[in-house]
Design a protein around this motif. Structure first.
Motif, PDB file in Angstrom:
ATOM      1  N   VAL A   1       0.862  -1.174   0.000  1.00 50.86           N
ATOM      2  CA  VAL A   1       0.000   0.000   0.000  1.00 50.86           C
ATOM      3  C   VAL A   1       0.901   1.226   0.000  1.00 50.86           C
ATOM      4  O   VAL A   1       2.073   1.150   0.406  1.00 50.86           O
ATOM      5  CB  VAL A   1      -0.941  -0.004   1.232  1.00 50.86           C
ATOM      6  N   ALA A   2       0.375   2.349  -0.463  1.00 50.87           N
ATOM      7  CA  ALA A   2       1.170   3.578  -0.495  1.00 50.87           C
ATOM      8  C   ALA A   2       0.471   4.671   0.292  1.00 50.87           C
ATOM      9  O   ALA A   2      -0.761   4.710   0.386  1.00 50.87           O
ATOM     10  CB  ALA A   2       1.381   4.024  -1.943  1.00 50.87           C
ATOM     11  N   THR A   3       1.279   5.565   0.868  1.00 55.22           N
ATOM     12  CA  THR A   3       0.728   6.674   1.638  1.00 55.22           C
ATOM     13  C   THR A   3       1.646   7.884   1.560  1.00 55.22           C
ATOM     14  O   THR A   3       2.838   7.758   1.240  1.00 55.22           O
ATOM     15  CB  THR A   3       0.531   6.276   3.109  1.00 55.22           C
ATOM     16  N   TYR A   4       1.075   9.037   1.867  1.00 56.72           N
ATOM     17  CA  TYR A   4       1.851  10.276   1.957  1.00 56.72           C
ATOM     18  C   TYR A   4       2.120  10.657   3.408  1.00 56.72           C
ATOM     19  O   TYR A   4       2.887  11.570   3.680  1.00 56.72           O
ATOM     20  CB  TYR A   4       1.088  11.416   1.274  1.00 56.72           C
ATOM     21  N   ASN A   5       1.499   9.958   4.349  1.00 56.48           N
ATOM     22  CA  ASN A   5       1.602  10.320   5.763  1.00 56.48           C
ATOM     23  C   ASN A   5       2.764   9.563   6.413  1.00 56.48           C
ATOM     24  O   ASN A   5       2.682   8.356   6.635  1.00 56.48           O
ATOM     25  CB  ASN A   5       0.291  10.011   6.488  1.00 56.48           C
ATOM     26  N   ASP A   6       3.840  10.288   6.720  1.00 57.97           N
ATOM     27  CA  ASP A   6       5.012   9.611   7.281  1.00 57.97           C
ATOM     28  C   ASP A   6       4.835   9.180   8.735  1.00 57.97           C
ATOM     29  O   ASP A   6       5.745   8.599   9.331  1.00 57.97           O
ATOM     30  CB  ASP A   6       6.279  10.442   7.106  1.00 57.97           C
ATOM     31  N   ASP A   7       3.655   9.410   9.319  1.00 59.38           N
ATOM     32  CA  ASP A   7       3.357   8.812  10.621  1.00 59.38           C
ATOM     33  C   ASP A   7       3.322   7.289  10.539  1.00 59.38           C
ATOM     34  O   ASP A   7       3.374   6.600  11.568  1.00 59.38           O
ATOM     35  CB  ASP A   7       2.027   9.322  11.168  1.00 59.38           C
ATOM     36  N   CYS A   8       3.251   6.764   9.329  1.00 57.40           N
ATOM     37  CA  CYS A   8       3.296   5.306   9.150  1.00 57.40           C
ATOM     38  C   CYS A   8       4.592   4.737   9.715  1.00 57.40           C
ATOM     39  O   CYS A   8       4.673   3.538  10.034  1.00 57.40           O
ATOM     40  CB  CYS A   8       3.143   4.932   7.676  1.00 57.40           C
ATOM     41  N   LEU A   9       5.612   5.576   9.872  1.00 57.25           N
ATOM     42  CA  LEU A   9       6.877   5.126  10.460  1.00 57.25           C
ATOM     43  C   LEU A   9       6.685   4.603  11.880  1.00 57.25           C
ATOM     44  O   LEU A   9       7.445   3.742  12.340  1.00 57.25           O
ATOM     45  CB  LEU A   9       7.883   6.273  10.468  1.00 57.25           C
ATOM     46  N   LYS A  10       5.678   5.099  12.573  1.00 57.02           N
ATOM     47  CA  LYS A  10       5.405   4.655  13.939  1.00 57.02           C
ATOM     48  C   LYS A  10       5.019   3.182  14.002  1.00 57.02           C
ATOM     49  O   LYS A  10       5.073   2.556  15.061  1.00 57.02           O
ATOM     50  CB  LYS A  10       4.288   5.494  14.553  1.00 57.02           C
ATOM     51  N   LEU A  11       4.625   2.636  12.847  1.00 57.12           N
ATOM     52  CA  LEU A  11       4.129   1.263  12.787  1.00 57.12           C
ATOM     53  C   LEU A  11       5.180   0.277  12.281  1.00 57.12           C
ATOM     54  O   LEU A  11       4.917  -0.916  12.181  1.00 57.12           O
ATOM     55  CB  LEU A  11       2.909   1.208  11.863  1.00 57.12           C
ATOM     56  N   ALA A  12       6.376   0.773  11.973  1.00 60.33           N
ATOM     57  CA  ALA A  12       7.354  -0.024  11.229  1.00 60.33           C
ATOM     58  C   ALA A  12       8.182  -0.964  12.097  1.00 60.33           C
ATOM     59  O   ALA A  12       8.639  -0.594  13.176  1.00 60.33           O
ATOM     60  CB  ALA A  12       8.287   0.901  10.460  1.00 60.33           C
TER      61      ALA A  12
END
Length: 546
Positions: free
Chosen positions: A120-131
């Protein structure tokens, strides 16, 4: 008012506004929760450009060797700028944001997004919190301030440093950060490591970051995917745990059974490996420039010389350089090493002689092709100024649609400066953005147009695909790249389509002696890089036609 990001096909996408970020994170978080419940590792790929998009798909396509089920859930993250945001909605449709000749790219991305649902792709770099793991594929460019003088350039660290800072501020403490970008030696240990450590300290995290480096050896063309997945990798980590983690991760997503990993003691060794191997390649190409001139001036066909040398197994990687050395790596990587020695590692002396010279030679070789074109036209009683000239092959190497740092661009710009009316044909390209968007591409103020005069009209050039139509009325044709469709061109047809004899310039050893002879018989003038024997053929034709 919304800003828009426009994809190469022309579709417009509204750039997200701040109010949309929270909802976007909730969407990603729910997908991650589902993936975790299935035992998948969460991988964030920062940057979904030329390397990142395909690397993200390769990771998303990986399966657990024991269960046979997908083992990773991948989030491709791209900054929502007007320049690049369009990649996110395209990727989420299962469409590749990069044009590739490899037939494996588009089906793999479609499969992972729409069928396996592991990408999946996103523009929200808060996704880093899930990595659990972050793969960094953000560009680290080298800007040259003068054409033919690499030493005055600089490494563009801003985007990479900003990305690393964001990672440090958001990733879980036990997340592995893997820098895949080709960087200046010392970047991982002496730039990225301190940035993440400082961010961790500000968050109250007492453990050391898990930071590693492993560069790509990606090659555009029909084996694009294989050059990432099925190829030898070098890696290292800033500490023992990071080294162990990166080794485990790469073994899970790449074909390391057939292409074993090389594990270095320190990231600076991994970084230097990439710089040295590309500097070596650039140097052996530059080496042949002087012999190309020697051959032209002394009646020698360098193409035949090279073929004679290549039969010796120890020398079979010798390559004719053509009109320049393009692609993203070879024109710049030596500059990263030169710059790092002074600005990261702190040395004030100058140990580099060969590497800067090789880059300077390669960067300016296209000027020689422009000079040959001028001379061929003069021999026919014409001038470059006002002549209609067709360049065949805009990409930097044969049978790919990649124009980055192409020697062809230098040819077009120099002849345009001299007043020629340029046309371009390439069977693989739809757009030549270095020309069409030269005010903003590859970035504002970074176009090669800044090194030449009289460049404004080049924004109107469009790549043509009908060779017969493109040739109509031209006074010269430049065979700049050895694309397969150009290898069998018939001289009689070329002259017929042009409507009269014309100057023919061969930059890549495309013409054999029989075709060179035929062009002369048809009243054309022929010149070529590294092929001084052409004059003999010309004299022989003159004798037989008297």
């Amino acid at each position: 008012m919304s800003n828009y990001s426009v994809c190469p096909a022309g579709e417009k996408f509204a750039v997200p506004e701040k109010g949309e970020y929270a909802g976007e994170f909730e969407r990603i978080e729910s997908l991650v929760e589902a993936a975790r419940s299935e035992g998948k590792e969460i991988v964030v790929v920062m940057g979904v450009g030329f390397v990142g998009a395909v690397m993200a798909a390769i990771i998303a396509d990986a399966i657990d060797k024991k269960s046979g089920k997908p083992s990773k859930f991948v989030i491709g993250c791209q900054r929502p700028s007007t320049r690049s945001y369009w990649k996110i909605p395209l990727l989420n449709r299962g469409l590749s944001p990069v044009k590739a000749e490899d037939p494996e790219v588009e089906p793999m991305i479609k499969r992972c997004v729409l069928e396996k649902k592991t990408l999946v792709a996103t523009y929200n770099d808060d996704c880093l919190k899930l990595a659990d793991c972050v793969v960094v594929d953000v560009q680290c460019d080298y800007t040259k301030n003068d054409l033919g003088n690499m030493r005055t350039g600089r490494t563009e660290m801003g985007a990479l440093e900003a990305t690393i800072k964001t990672i440090g501020e958001k990733v879980p403490a036990r997340s592995l950060t893997l820098i895949e970008t080709t960087v200046a030696p010392g970047t991982t240990e002496f730039v990225a490591w301190p940035i993440i450590k400082k961010a961790f300290e500000a968050r109250g995290i007492k453990s050391e970051p898990l930071l590693a480096h492993s560069f790509e050896r990606v090659m555009p063309g029909r084996n694009y995917v294989s050059s990432i997945r099925d190829f030898w990798r070098v890696c290292s980590g800033c500490n023992a745990e990071a080294r162990k983690r990166v080794e485990k991760f790469l073994r899970e997503v790449l074909n390391t059974d057939e292409y074993p990993l090389t594990i270095m003691d320190r990231p600076i060794e991994s970084e230097t490996t990439k710089i040295v191997e590309n500097s070596y390649r650039a140097t052996i190409l530059a080496f042949l420039d002087e012999w190309s001139l020697f051959a032209e001036r002394n009646g020698v066909d360098l193409i035949k010389v090279i073929k004679a040398i290549k039969v010796r197994p120890t020398h079979n990687n010798i390559i004719f350089p053509g009109p320049g050395v393009g692609g993203y790596c070879l024109p710049k990587d030596g500059g990263l090493g030169y710059w790092a020695y002074k600005h990261i590692l702190g040395f004030s002396d100058d140990i580099f002689k060969i590497t800067p010279m090789a880059i300077d030679i390669n960067d300016t070789r296209g000027l020689r092709a422009a000079t040959l074109t001028r001379d061929a036209l003069r021999n026919m009683g014409r001038q470059a100024a006002g002549s209609r000239i067709l360049l065949c092959g805009a990409s930097y190497r044969q049978d790919v649609a990649d124009t980055r740092y192409s020697g062809s661009e230098i040819i077009v710009r120099k002849l345009t400066e001299m007043g020629a009316e340029m046309r371009v044909h390439d069977p693989y390209l739809e757009h030549w953005y270095e020309l069409e968007s030269q005010d903003t591409y590859p970035a504002a103020g970074h176009s090669l147009a800044r090194f030449f005069r009289n460049q404004d009209e080049l924004v109107n050039i469009r790549v043509q695909h009908d060779l017969a139509a493109a040739l109509g009325g031209v006074q010269a044709i430049i065979l700049a790249v050895g694309h397969e469709p150009y290898l069998q061109l018939d001289p009689d047809k070329i002259v017929e389509w042009a409507g009269a004899p014309l100057a023919v310039i061969d930059c890549f050893g495309i013409l054999d002696d029989e075709k060179i002879r035929r062009y002369f018989e048809l009243g054309c003038e022929v010149k070529a890089l590294g092929r001084g024997h052409i004059q003999r053929i010309k004299e022989q034709v003159r004798k037989t036609t008297k």
